[in-house]
Design a protein around this motif. Sequence first.
Motif, PDB file in Angstrom:
ATOM      1  N   THR A   1       0.819  -1.207   0.000  1.00 19.00           N
ATOM      2  CA  THR A   1       0.000   0.000   0.000  1.00 19.00           C
ATOM      3  C   THR A   1       0.857   1.263   0.000  1.00 19.00           C
ATOM      4  O   THR A   1       0.690   2.136  -0.858  1.00 19.00           O
ATOM      5  CB  THR A   1      -0.943   0.001   1.221  1.00 19.00           C
ATOM      6  N   VAL A   2       1.771   1.371   0.969  1.00 18.62           N
ATOM      7  CA  VAL A   2       2.533   2.609   1.107  1.00 18.62           C
ATOM      8  C   VAL A   2       3.561   2.750  -0.015  1.00 18.62           C
ATOM      9  O   VAL A   2       3.596   3.767  -0.721  1.00 18.62           O
ATOM     10  CB  VAL A   2       3.222   2.670   2.487  1.00 18.62           C
ATOM     11  N   LEU A   3       4.400   1.733  -0.193  1.00 14.85           N
ATOM     12  CA  LEU A   3       5.479   1.847  -1.170  1.00 14.85           C
ATOM     13  C   LEU A   3       4.974   1.742  -2.604  1.00 14.85           C
ATOM     14  O   LEU A   3       5.261   2.605  -3.438  1.00 14.85           O
ATOM     15  CB  LEU A   3       6.543   0.774  -0.913  1.00 14.85           C
ATOM     16  N   TYR A   4       4.233   0.686  -2.891  1.00 18.36           N
ATOM     17  CA  TYR A   4       3.840   0.445  -4.285  1.00 18.36           C
ATOM     18  C   TYR A   4       2.660   1.334  -4.693  1.00 18.36           C
ATOM     19  O   TYR A   4       2.732   2.064  -5.689  1.00 18.36           O
ATOM     20  CB  TYR A   4       3.474  -1.025  -4.482  1.00 18.36           C
ATOM     21  N   THR A   5       1.576   1.297  -3.928  1.00 20.03           N
ATOM     22  CA  THR A   5       0.364   2.004  -4.351  1.00 20.03           C
ATOM     23  C   THR A   5       0.514   3.516  -4.234  1.00 20.03           C
ATOM     24  O   THR A   5       0.176   4.247  -5.170  1.00 20.03           O
ATOM     25  CB  THR A   5      -0.839   1.519  -3.519  1.00 20.03           C
ATOM     26  N   ILE A   6       1.019   4.003  -3.105  1.00 19.93           N
ATOM     27  CA  ILE A   6       1.043   5.452  -2.865  1.00 19.93           C
ATOM     28  C   ILE A   6       2.294   6.092  -3.457  1.00 19.93           C
ATOM     29  O   ILE A   6       2.202   6.996  -4.313  1.00 19.93           O
ATOM     30  CB  ILE A   6       0.960   5.745  -1.353  1.00 19.93           C
ATOM     31  N   ILE A   7       3.472   5.657  -3.024  1.00 20.56           N
ATOM     32  CA  ILE A   7       4.696   6.332  -3.461  1.00 20.56           C
ATOM     33  C   ILE A   7       4.909   6.168  -4.963  1.00 20.56           C
ATOM     34  O   ILE A   7       5.269   7.124  -5.663  1.00 20.56           O
ATOM     35  CB  ILE A   7       5.898   5.810  -2.661  1.00 20.56           C
ATOM     36  N   LEU A   8       4.660   4.985  -5.477  1.00 20.97           N
ATOM     37  CA  LEU A   8       4.809   4.787  -6.919  1.00 20.97           C
ATOM     38  C   LEU A   8       3.820   5.651  -7.697  1.00 20.97           C
ATOM     39  O   LEU A   8       4.152   6.171  -8.771  1.00 20.97           O
ATOM     40  CB  LEU A   8       4.621   3.316  -7.281  1.00 20.97           C
ATOM     41  N   SER A   9       2.621   5.839  -7.163  1.00 14.91           N
ATOM     42  CA  SER A   9       1.638   6.688  -7.830  1.00 14.91           C
ATOM     43  C   SER A   9       2.093   8.135  -7.883  1.00 14.91           C
ATOM     44  O   SER A   9       1.912   8.809  -8.900  1.00 14.91           O
ATOM     45  CB  SER A   9       0.289   6.599  -7.101  1.00 14.91           C
ATOM     46  N   VAL A  10       2.683   8.614  -6.791  1.00 10.04           N
ATOM     47  CA  VAL A  10       3.193   9.984  -6.773  1.00 10.04           C
ATOM     48  C   VAL A  10       4.316  10.150  -7.796  1.00 10.04           C
ATOM     49  O   VAL A  10       4.336  11.120  -8.573  1.00 10.04           O
ATOM     50  CB  VAL A  10       3.678  10.353  -5.357  1.00 10.04           C
ATOM     51  N   VAL A  11       5.241   9.205  -7.808  1.00  8.44           N
ATOM     52  CA  VAL A  11       6.364   9.277  -8.761  1.00  8.44           C
ATOM     53  C   VAL A  11       5.854   9.164 -10.191  1.00  8.44           C
ATOM     54  O   VAL A  11       6.248   9.946 -11.075  1.00  8.44           O
ATOM     55  CB  VAL A  11       7.394   8.168  -8.451  1.00  8.44           C
ATOM     56  N   TYR A  12       4.962   8.217 -10.430  1.00  6.05           N
ATOM     57  CA  TYR A  12       4.440   7.995 -11.779  1.00  6.05           C
ATOM     58  C   TYR A  12       3.664   9.218 -12.270  1.00  6.05           C
ATOM     59  O   TYR A  12       3.861   9.682 -13.402  1.00  6.05           O
ATOM     60  CB  TYR A  12       3.550   6.761 -11.786  1.00  6.05           C
ATOM     61  N   GLY A  13       2.785   9.747 -11.420  1.00  5.45           N
ATOM     62  CA  GLY A  13       2.022  10.937 -11.810  1.00  5.45           C
ATOM     63  C   GLY A  13       2.921  12.126 -12.069  1.00  5.45           C
ATOM     64  O   GLY A  13       2.705  12.883 -13.031  1.00  5.45           O
ATOM     65  N   GLY A  14       3.951  12.311 -11.234  1.00  5.17           N
ATOM     66  CA  GLY A  14       4.868  13.422 -11.446  1.00  5.17           C
ATOM     67  C   GLY A  14       5.650  13.299 -12.740  1.00  5.17           C
ATOM     68  O   GLY A  14       5.810  14.273 -13.489  1.00  5.17           O
ATOM     69  N   VAL A  15       6.141  12.095 -13.033  1.00  3.17           N
ATOM     70  CA  VAL A  15       6.924  11.889 -14.258  1.00  3.17           C
ATOM     71  C   VAL A  15       6.059  12.081 -15.500  1.00  3.17           C
ATOM     72  O   VAL A  15       6.450  12.776 -16.452  1.00  3.17           O
ATOM     73  CB  VAL A  15       7.565  10.486 -14.242  1.00  3.17           C
ATOM     74  N   ILE A  16       4.869  11.483 -15.505  1.00  6.70           N
ATOM     75  CA  ILE A  16       3.990  11.603 -16.671  1.00  6.70           C
ATOM     76  C   ILE A  16       3.547  13.048 -16.862  1.00  6.70           C
ATOM     77  O   ILE A  16       3.503  13.569 -17.994  1.00  6.70           O
ATOM     78  CB  ILE A  16       2.778  10.680 -16.525  1.00  6.70           C
ATOM     79  N   GLY A  17       3.220  13.728 -15.769  1.00  2.00           N
ATOM     80  CA  GLY A  17       2.823  15.131 -15.882  1.00  2.00           C
ATOM     81  C   GLY A  17       3.943  16.004 -16.407  1.00  2.00           C
ATOM     82  O   GLY A  17       3.722  16.902 -17.228  1.00  2.00           O
ATOM     83  N   TRP A  18       5.170  15.753 -15.954  1.00  2.00           N
ATOM     84  CA  TRP A  18       6.326  16.523 -16.413  1.00  2.00           C
ATOM     85  C   TRP A  18       6.596  16.275 -17.898  1.00  2.00           C
ATOM     86  O   TRP A  18       6.818  17.214 -18.660  1.00  2.00           O
ATOM     87  CB  TRP A  18       7.552  16.154 -15.583  1.00  2.00           C
ATOM     88  N   LEU A  19       6.572  15.012 -18.309  1.00  2.00           N
ATOM     89  CA  LEU A  19       6.791  14.690 -19.718  1.00  2.00           C
ATOM     90  C   LEU A  19       5.704  15.305 -20.599  1.00  2.00           C
ATOM     91  O   LEU A  19       5.996  15.841 -21.683  1.00  2.00           O
ATOM     92  CB  LEU A  19       6.819  13.173 -19.916  1.00  2.00           C
TER      93      LEU A  19
END
Length: 536
Positions: free
Chosen positions: A215-233
């Motif tokens: 939940t914390v590492l995969y679902t939440i932190i990965l979502s923040v990183v993924y959303g940030g990278v996709i939004g930046w690109l």
Amino acid sequence: MPSLAISEFNIVCTVLGGFVLAFGLVSFFVKERLYLSEALIALLMGVALGPYGAHVIRPLSYTRDNSEESLDSINLAFSRLVLGVQLVLAGVQLPKKYLFHEWKSLSILLGPVMTIMWLVSGTIIYGLIPGLTYVQSLAIGACITPTDPILSNTIVKGKFADKHIPVPLQRIIIAESGANDGLGYPFLFLALYIYRYAFLSDRAGYAVELFFTETVLYTIILSVVYGGVIGWLAKDLLHWASERRLVDRESFLVFAIALALFIVGSCGMIGTDDVLACFIAGNTFTLDDWFRLETLDDSLQPTIDMLLNITIFLWFGAVAPWSDFGTTPEIPVGRLLGAVIVILLLRRPPIILLLHKYIPRIGNLREAAFAGYFGPIGVSAIFYLYVTLEFLRQVEKLPLDESQAKGLQTMITATRLVVWLSVIASVIVHGITVPVIKLGNAIPLSISRSVSRMTDNLPGFGSFVSPESSRRRNSVSTLPIPESGLMGQRVDVSDISGPTSIPAPVARVNGDAERGKTLSWDNNLERGRERAQMEL
């Protein structure tokens, strides 16, 4: 020979299109004069046209096997889609680097405030809904903890918001409602994992391990990183295409919505928190404020926002389990209704009032009362409801004894009823609050005017008002309100001589009308600065 083709698809298109057309004809009057939310109108129309009304909308008929489980899957997918688009749009409309600038306010709202909301909701459910353990109650409480970005938008937009709600308060409400939707996952799955592995399987250590890793590492932190990278690109690619004049205006405007669809689908495939990823991507996408300022005066995003609001709440009115609220013997309707009322009263307002001094964007007690009261429960709660039901259906397949199976069925029933009734109550209560406020302000003013007219005509009262002073008073009340020179000022009437220099709204310096006018000017000034920045 032509024949009627009354298929489900034709009926749905006719009903949805007809309602949007009919509502569109009176939308300004309903929203800006009556101050009713489109969500409330759509919900009521869904009830009227659904299985418990005219039976025109038949949700079970749209499933493959006419089963509740298939309908639940449709509701979950529909909620994900709407939340994803709405949260990207919510992130886009915030100023550049907003999450960084307002980290202190958001850390309080997403930390202590959200945690207390979860614990209060779970405790109320545990105390009033029979047959539940405290952990089960916390799982249900987690579904209704996040504030809803869709219903929040109906509160912080429009003429009432421009006049009475400061722009900083509007933005912090939008940011909180967007971020806490995705952050509902830890509260929900902490309770679900404890229930599944500690209470049913005696594996408490594995529950904690699964919570932190999955939940914390995969679902939440990965979502923040993924959303940030996709939004930046997405931001950089759109900059690149725009500078080379490769993108037309239509594709430019729809870019944020396409971004939302991409994130919802891709996050769904890898199993992360698509709701949180969409909000982070929207903020990152406008990190330099370029896209937001370029689309500030375009109406495509508000139009999509309105269509999604109407469609999903029309659907909710049709699929809500109306007949189950008073016919479930395990959960008396009085206890169910009492729990929802107490949740609306105690879930959020007390903690906001208590901590508002530590939240920089909530300036005073009045703003704290507003921010505490307007924490609606909406689409995000339905989303978490069906996430919970999907998890519990997997638990049903375990080898359970009779008491465990009975407790599980009670939890499934209570989750469905409590969350649905909380959403319905919130849509109604928050949908009619503004009209009630306006009516409450209008009634004393009307009584005051009536009493004034009566006393003017009574002997001994009207004789004190000379014709000359009456003419002066009337001439003063019709003076136009200046659009400059009074921004944010408070005028002392005793320092002004001569009736021609006292505009009537300024003379009522301590009244709501003058405060509202000044606040409206302040909000318009801030939006004017944004447009000037865009032109530069």
